[in-house]
Design a protein around this motif. Structure first.
Motif, short mmCIF file in Angstrom:
data_model
loop_
_atom_site.label_atom_id
_atom_site.label_comp_id
_atom_site.label_asym_id
_atom_site.label_seq_id
_atom_site.Cartn_x
_atom_site.Cartn_y
_atom_site.Cartn_z
N VAL A 214 -7.85 0.96 0.32
CA VAL A 214 -8.37 0.13 1.41
C VAL A 214 -8.98 1.00 2.50
CG1 VAL A 214 -6.65 -1.64 0.88
CG2 VAL A 214 -6.15 0.07 2.66
N ALA A 215 -9.58 0.34 3.49
CA ALA A 215 -10.24 1.07 4.57
C ALA A 215 -9.26 1.74 5.52
CB ALA A 215 -11.15 0.12 5.36
N GLY A 216 -7.99 1.36 5.44
CA GLY A 216 -6.96 1.93 6.30
C GLY A 216 -6.07 0.82 6.83
N PRO A 217 -4.80 1.10 7.07
CA PRO A 217 -3.90 0.05 7.55
C PRO A 217 -4.31 -0.54 8.90
CG PRO A 217 -2.86 2.22 7.71
CD PRO A 217 -4.10 2.39 6.91
N ILE B 16 2.72 11.05 -1.59
CA ILE B 16 2.94 9.81 -0.86
C ILE B 16 3.61 10.13 0.47
CG2 ILE B 16 4.19 7.62 -0.81
CD1 ILE B 16 3.85 7.45 -3.82
N GLU B 17 3.01 9.67 1.56
CA GLU B 17 3.57 9.87 2.90
C GLU B 17 4.40 8.69 3.36
OE1 GLU B 17 0.87 13.04 5.32
OE2 GLU B 17 0.60 10.92 5.82
N ARG B 18 3.90 7.47 3.15
CA ARG B 18 4.64 6.30 3.62
C ARG B 18 4.09 5.04 2.95
NH1 ARG B 18 1.41 7.76 7.94
NH2 ARG B 18 3.13 8.97 8.80
N PRO B 19 4.92 4.01 2.87
CA PRO B 19 4.45 2.72 2.37
C PRO B 19 3.99 1.82 3.51
CG PRO B 19 6.82 2.65 2.56
CD PRO B 19 6.39 4.02 3.04
N PHE B 20 3.16 0.85 3.17
CA PHE B 20 2.79 -0.23 4.08
C PHE B 20 2.90 -1.55 3.33
CE2 PHE B 20 0.45 3.34 5.97
CZ PHE B 20 0.76 3.19 7.32
N GLN B 21 3.32 -2.58 4.05
CA GLN B 21 3.37 -3.93 3.50
C GLN B 21 2.30 -4.78 4.18
OE1 GLN B 21 5.58 -5.70 1.07
NE2 GLN B 21 3.70 -6.89 1.36
N LEU C 75 0.83 -1.19 0.00
CA LEU C 75 0.00 0.00 0.00
C LEU C 75 0.87 1.25 0.00
CD1 LEU C 75 -2.44 -1.03 2.88
CD2 LEU C 75 -2.83 -1.34 0.42
N ARG C 76 0.28 2.35 -0.44
CA ARG C 76 0.92 3.65 -0.32
C ARG C 76 -0.10 4.62 0.29
NH1 ARG C 76 4.39 0.73 -1.19
NH2 ARG C 76 6.11 0.86 -2.69
N ARG C 77 0.26 5.21 1.42
CA ARG C 77 -0.60 6.25 2.01
C ARG C 77 -0.28 7.58 1.35
NH1 ARG C 77 -2.87 7.32 7.90
NH2 ARG C 77 -4.38 5.94 6.90
N LEU C 78 -1.33 8.25 0.87
CA LEU C 78 -1.19 9.54 0.24
C LEU C 78 -2.04 10.57 0.96
CD1 LEU C 78 -1.56 7.23 -2.31
CD2 LEU C 78 -0.59 9.18 -3.52
N LEU D 226 -6.85 11.83 3.23
CA LEU D 226 -5.95 10.69 3.21
C LEU D 226 -6.58 9.56 2.41
CD1 LEU D 226 -4.71 10.41 6.92
CD2 LEU D 226 -3.37 11.16 4.95
N ILE D 227 -5.72 8.79 1.74
CA ILE D 227 -6.16 7.60 1.04
C ILE D 227 -5.03 6.58 1.09
CG2 ILE D 227 -5.37 8.30 -1.27
CD1 ILE D 227 -8.04 7.13 -2.35
N ASP D 228 -5.38 5.30 1.22
CA ASP D 228 -4.39 4.22 1.26
C ASP D 228 -4.57 3.39 0.01
OD1 ASP D 228 -3.12 4.63 3.93
OD2 ASP D 228 -5.20 4.42 4.58
N ALA D 229 -3.77 3.70 -1.01
CA ALA D 229 -3.91 3.11 -2.34
C ALA D 229 -3.12 1.81 -2.43
CB ALA D 229 -3.43 4.09 -3.40
N VAL D 230 -3.67 0.87 -3.21
CA VAL D 230 -2.96 -0.37 -3.48
C VAL D 230 -1.86 -0.08 -4.51
CG1 VAL D 230 -3.20 -2.70 -4.45
CG2 VAL D 230 -4.98 -1.76 -2.94
#
Length: 274
Positions: free
Chosen positions: A268-271, A245-250, A126-129, A224-228
């Motif tokens: 997604v709904a959020g990390p 882009i603020e940060r990545p998530f795995q 994911l990428r949080r933007l 905020l949005i958490d894009a795939v």
């Protein structure tokens, strides 16, 4: 408190929502008190205290089809690097193992190196933007009121399991909306620092982008949005539109996959929720 003094793990209740909010606010996260109350009422939240002060948390949120989400792994600054987060995650995994649950989480890069040795395997990224406050709110496309039942069904297809309790609670909150635009749909909700868009589901990237563009044109404020990450056309379109882009998530899974997803979401709904 001495650095070697033991701290017991306790199970938290709804009355700890404000204390949990202090921890997530210290970390700069977007959760509000309603989020904490949901975790504390629908999930299992473990914590550690220094006297009356809550200094660490981790939450296990059960979903359907023997799946659960681990999140809200927080340790206040002066208690870090003592293995507390690992102990709390182990407590969550212990409950999940006893209940036969497959567990998921969305890890920061630092968290990935912690969860991998525990047996978590990576899935999608994911990428949080964030979109800073626009100069003025101006709707460019027509939004329609969405249907929560339709969103629940489509979300289940994307996740591989049902999250009707979560999404229905989100939709019932003040300031929340389920919206649609052509063949795309999304849920909008309040956060502590910004409005959040997600999940976002659509047939094509251009439909997902049109919906997001319409949403942010309806009101001023930070988003905020958490894009795939693999939805590269959607992600690149957001960046061209001014999202940063603020940060990545795995995303990682502990245990076997229980169901196959029918489609890949665009966001997604959020990390903390999946």
């Amino acid at each position: 408190m001495a650095a070697t003094e033991p701290v017991d793990i306790v199970e938290l209740g709804v009355g700890d929502a404000q204390a949990g909010l202090v921890l997530s606010t210290e970390a700069g996260w977007n959760q509000n008190e309603a989020d904490w109350r949901f975790f504390l009422s629908k999930g299992i939240v473990f914590g550690m205290r220094d006297g009356a002060r809550l200094v660490a948390t981790a939450a296990l949120l059960p979903y359907s089809a023997a799946n659960a989400w681990i999140s809200m792994v927080l340790v206040t600054a002066d208690f870090r690097r003592r293995g507390i987060a690992r102990r709390l995650v182990d407590a969550c995994l212990g409950v999940a193992t006893r209940r036969g649950l497959t567990t998921w989480l969305d890890a920061t890069p630092a968290g990935t190196s912690v969860y991998g040795p525990l047996g978590f395997t990576p899935t999608l990224q994911l990428r949080r933007l964030r979109l800073p406050k626009p100069p003025e709110a101006k709707a460019t496309r027509q939004l329609s009121a969405g249907n929560i039942e339709a969103l629940v069904v489509r979300d289940a297809g994307a996740m591989g399991f049902d999250r009707s309790t979560l999404l229905s609670e989100f939709a019932a909150r003040s300031g929340s909306h389920v919206v649609s635009c052509a063949q795309a749909m999304a849920l909008i909700r309040d956060g502590r620092t910004a409005r959040h868009i997600g999940p976002v589901l659509a047939d094509r990237p251009d439909q997902a982008l049109a919906l997001v563009d319409a949403v942010v044109g309806t009101e001023p404020g930070s988003w905020l949005i958490d894009a795939v990450h693999s939805q590269d056309e959607f992600l690149n379109g957001l960046i061209r539109s001014g999202w940063n882009i603020e940060r990545p998530f795995q995303r990682m899974r502990f245990g076997r996959a229980t169901m196959l997803s029918a489609e890949l979401p665009f966001a997604v709904a959020g990390p903390e929720f999946g």
